[in-house]
Design a protein around this motif. Structure first.
Motif, PDB file in Angstrom:
ATOM      1  N   LEU A   8       0.836  -1.202   0.000  1.00 24.19           N
ATOM      2  CA  LEU A   8       0.000   0.000   0.000  1.00 24.19           C
ATOM      3  C   LEU A   8       0.869   1.250   0.000  1.00 24.19           C
ATOM      4  O   LEU A   8       1.809   1.362   0.788  1.00 24.19           O
ATOM      5  CB  LEU A   8      -0.898   0.014   1.236  1.00 24.19           C
ATOM      6  N   SER A   9       0.546   2.210  -0.878  1.00 20.78           N
ATOM      7  CA  SER A   9       1.337   3.431  -0.959  1.00 20.78           C
ATOM      8  C   SER A   9       0.518   4.538  -1.602  1.00 20.78           C
ATOM      9  O   SER A   9      -0.550   4.296  -2.184  1.00 20.78           O
ATOM     10  CB  SER A   9       2.613   3.198  -1.788  1.00 20.78           C
ATOM     11  N   CYS A  33      -2.370   4.026  -4.566  1.00 24.30           N
ATOM     12  CA  CYS A  33      -3.683   4.304  -3.976  1.00 24.30           C
ATOM     13  C   CYS A  33      -4.356   3.056  -3.420  1.00 24.30           C
ATOM     14  O   CYS A  33      -5.572   3.008  -3.244  1.00 24.30           O
ATOM     15  CB  CYS A  33      -4.611   4.972  -4.985  1.00 24.30           C
ATOM     16  N   GLY A  34      -3.567   2.021  -3.164  1.00 24.46           N
ATOM     17  CA  GLY A  34      -4.105   0.829  -2.528  1.00 24.46           C
ATOM     18  C   GLY A  34      -4.464  -0.311  -3.454  1.00 24.46           C
ATOM     19  O   GLY A  34      -4.937  -1.346  -2.987  1.00 24.46           O
ATOM     20  N   HIS A  35      -4.203  -0.165  -4.751  1.00 27.47           N
ATOM     21  CA  HIS A  35      -4.589  -1.240  -5.677  1.00 27.47           C
ATOM     22  C   HIS A  35      -3.500  -2.307  -5.719  1.00 27.47           C
ATOM     23  O   HIS A  35      -2.665  -2.350  -6.632  1.00 27.47           O
ATOM     24  CB  HIS A  35      -4.827  -0.682  -7.086  1.00 27.47           C
ATOM     25  N   ILE A  36      -3.506  -3.195  -4.730  1.00 27.82           N
ATOM     26  CA  ILE A  36      -2.459  -4.220  -4.642  1.00 27.82           C
ATOM     27  C   ILE A  36      -3.009  -5.640  -4.645  1.00 27.82           C
ATOM     28  O   ILE A  36      -2.268  -6.586  -4.887  1.00 27.82           O
ATOM     29  CB  ILE A  36      -1.583  -4.016  -3.387  1.00 27.82           C
ATOM     30  N   GLY A  37      -4.283  -5.818  -4.365  1.00 29.42           N
ATOM     31  CA  GLY A  37      -4.870  -7.152  -4.324  1.00 29.42           C
ATOM     32  C   GLY A  37      -5.613  -7.473  -5.611  1.00 29.42           C
ATOM     33  O   GLY A  37      -5.959  -6.583  -6.392  1.00 29.42           O
ATOM     34  N   ARG A  79     -13.418  -6.897  14.353  1.00 34.95           N
ATOM     35  CA  ARG A  79     -12.342  -6.650  15.315  1.00 34.95           C
ATOM     36  C   ARG A  79     -11.339  -5.611  14.814  1.00 34.95           C
ATOM     37  O   ARG A  79     -10.895  -4.740  15.570  1.00 34.95           O
ATOM     38  CB  ARG A  79     -11.619  -7.963  15.611  1.00 34.95           C
ATOM     39  N   ASP A  80     -10.975  -5.695  13.539  1.00 34.79           N
ATOM     40  CA  ASP A  80      -9.839  -4.924  13.035  1.00 34.79           C
ATOM     41  C   ASP A  80     -10.214  -3.760  12.122  1.00 34.79           C
ATOM     42  O   ASP A  80      -9.332  -3.030  11.670  1.00 34.79           O
ATOM     43  CB  ASP A  80      -8.890  -5.847  12.251  1.00 34.79           C
ATOM     44  N   ARG A  81     -11.490  -3.566  11.831  1.00 33.42           N
ATOM     45  CA  ARG A  81     -11.882  -2.593  10.807  1.00 33.42           C
ATOM     46  C   ARG A  81     -11.321  -1.201  11.062  1.00 33.42           C
ATOM     47  O   ARG A  81     -10.735  -0.577  10.163  1.00 33.42           O
ATOM     48  CB  ARG A  81     -13.412  -2.535  10.693  1.00 33.42           C
ATOM     49  N   GLU A  82     -11.477  -0.675  12.267  1.00 36.94           N
ATOM     50  CA  GLU A  82     -11.034   0.691  12.530  1.00 36.94           C
ATOM     51  C   GLU A  82      -9.519   0.828  12.368  1.00 36.94           C
ATOM     52  O   GLU A  82      -9.021   1.799  11.783  1.00 36.94           O
ATOM     53  CB  GLU A  82     -11.466   1.126  13.932  1.00 36.94           C
ATOM     54  N   ALA A  83      -8.778  -0.149  12.871  1.00 38.24           N
ATOM     55  CA  ALA A  83      -7.320  -0.108  12.741  1.00 38.24           C
ATOM     56  C   ALA A  83      -6.905  -0.237  11.283  1.00 38.24           C
ATOM     57  O   ALA A  83      -5.946   0.423  10.833  1.00 38.24           O
ATOM     58  CB  ALA A  83      -6.687  -1.218  13.570  1.00 38.24           C
ATOM     59  N   VAL A 101      -4.771   2.084   6.128  1.00 37.87           N
ATOM     60  CA  VAL A 101      -4.925   2.392   4.707  1.00 37.87           C
ATOM     61  C   VAL A 101      -4.847   3.897   4.477  1.00 37.87           C
ATOM     62  O   VAL A 101      -4.191   4.362   3.528  1.00 37.87           O
ATOM     63  CB  VAL A 101      -6.249   1.816   4.168  1.00 37.87           C
ATOM     64  N   GLU A 102      -5.480   4.673   5.329  1.00 35.58           N
ATOM     65  CA  GLU A 102      -5.417   6.128   5.179  1.00 35.58           C
ATOM     66  C   GLU A 102      -3.991   6.642   5.341  1.00 35.58           C
ATOM     67  O   GLU A 102      -3.540   7.518   4.588  1.00 35.58           O
ATOM     68  CB  GLU A 102      -6.343   6.793   6.200  1.00 35.58           C
ATOM     69  N   ARG A 103      -3.285   6.087   6.296  1.00 32.27           N
ATOM     70  CA  ARG A 103      -1.907   6.526   6.549  1.00 32.27           C
ATOM     71  C   ARG A 103      -0.992   6.175   5.364  1.00 32.27           C
ATOM     72  O   ARG A 103      -0.173   6.991   4.939  1.00 32.27           O
ATOM     73  CB  ARG A 103      -1.399   5.867   7.832  1.00 32.27           C
ATOM     74  N   LEU A 104      -1.137   4.977   4.826  1.00 26.94           N
ATOM     75  CA  LEU A 104      -0.219   4.515   3.786  1.00 26.94           C
ATOM     76  C   LEU A 104      -0.552   5.047   2.400  1.00 26.94           C
ATOM     77  O   LEU A 104       0.340   5.231   1.569  1.00 26.94           O
ATOM     78  CB  LEU A 104      -0.194   2.986   3.755  1.00 26.94           C
ATOM     79  N   THR A 105      -1.834   5.282   2.130  1.00 26.92           N
ATOM     80  CA  THR A 105      -2.220   5.755   0.796  1.00 26.92           C
ATOM     81  C   THR A 105      -2.420   7.264   0.737  1.00 26.92           C
ATOM     82  O   THR A 105      -2.502   7.827  -0.360  1.00 26.92           O
ATOM     83  CB  THR A 105      -3.514   5.076   0.316  1.00 26.92           C
TER      84      THR A 105
END
Length: 314
Positions: free
Chosen positions: A49-50, A54-58, A132-136, A141-145
């Motif tokens: 992710l960067s 913009c997050g298109h890695i999967g 469990r993990d959605r908020e984190a 994702v916001e931080r990395l992209t």
């Protein structure tokens, strides 16, 4: 029988013939590669992710059935999901009616919001991890992209059980696994012999292991997947390939990683010693090997120390 089924299915589907503009995301064109009759794959970039991707890695894949499109994974943001929706419309005029999410990592389900009229489905174990993990995961994702996400739009899917299922009148076989993330959905389409692995399989890209409950468990489940009679496999990251090719490369990397961590822990050495190794030639041509190896050591090594050095059950 299968040939007659596919011929009948092809006759029912309508594909737009008019030329269309390229679908762009993050200043790069998206493409859908045909991998079987009425089945396409959208390959993500073999990167982390960067801001530049913009997050298109999967990877994503979609199947056009007579009653609508089945989408397998939706990408890392609602914005990407909208681009994916436009791309799908260039290959079939049928709407997306079902979205299957293979696991809880954000590059595989944050795009669900673009498909509001579809039924979103995943395993109960996966939904629990999403909750469990959605908020984190959104924060990360916001931080990395460098792009903000509308949190209220990233809803949790409904649950579906593993086994033989029918979406509309289209049959699939769902397998519940956990080796990669703790809740991993693998999908087999017997009509086309395509196996959708999610992140249970990585190809030409090193495996991410952050949420794995254990590399040996992952290996055991890969052995189970080898028994399936598929023609082609769609991994969660990397290009499609014959199943044995994808599963063997994933297993080879995990075997080496597990042995490295076990050897160093058994000697009573620290994580820095685990990192001090030259990556084998077999993995030097795979994307992100050094990056993922470093992450795996930092994330997993304490568990190996606890088990092999101090005898603590894990």
């Amino acid at each position: 029988m299968k040939t007659r089924f596919l011929a009948s299915l092809a006759a029912l589907l309508t594909t737009p013939l008019a030329a269309s503009q390229p679908v762009m995301f993050c200043e790069r064109p998206l493409t859908a590669q045909p991998i079987a009759e009425n089945t396409w794959m959208v390959e993500g970039l073999r990167e982390e992710l960067s801001t530049s991707n913009c997050g298109h890695i999967g990877n994503q894949a979609f199947i056009a059935t007579p009653n609508g499109v089945i989408l397998i994974d939706s990408g890392s943001s609602p914005r990407f999901g909208e681009a994916l929706k436009t791309l799908i419309a260039q290959h079939t005029s049928l709407p997306v009616r079902w979205v299957l999410n293979t696991h809880h990592h954000p590059d595989h389900f944050f795009g669900n919001a673009a498909f509001g009229e579809a039924e979103h489905l995943t395993l109960a174990s996966t939904r629990g991890l999403m909750a469990r993990d959605r908020e984190a995961l959104i924060d990360n994702v916001e931080r990395l992209t460098g792009r903000s996400l509308a949190r209220s739009h990233i809803a949790l899917p409904d649950t579906i059980e593993a086994g033989e299922v029918t979406l509309g009148n289209y049959p699939l076989t769902l397998y519940a696994m956990s080796g990669h993330s703790g809740g991993d959905l693998v999908i087999m389409d017997h009509a086309t012999d395509v196996l959708f692995l999610g992140d249970m399989g990585f190809y030409q890209r090193a495996a991410a292991t952050a949420h794995s409950p254990g590399l040996q468990q992952w290996q055991e489940e890969l052995n189970d997947l080898r028994a399936l009679k598929a023609r082609i496999a769609v991994p969660g990251h990397g290009p499609s390939a014959p199943p044995e090719t994808v599963l063997e490369q994933t297993a080879h990397y995990l075997t080496w990683l597990d042995q490295r961590l076990s050897d160093v822990a058994s000697e009573g050495l620290g994580a820095n010693h685990a990192l001090a190794i030259e990556i084998p030639d077999a993995f030097n041509t795979i994307a992100l090997t050094e990056y993922e190896f470093t992450r795996s050591v930092m994330q997993l090594y304490p568990h190996y120390e606890a088990r092999l050095l101090w005898g603590t059950p894990q």
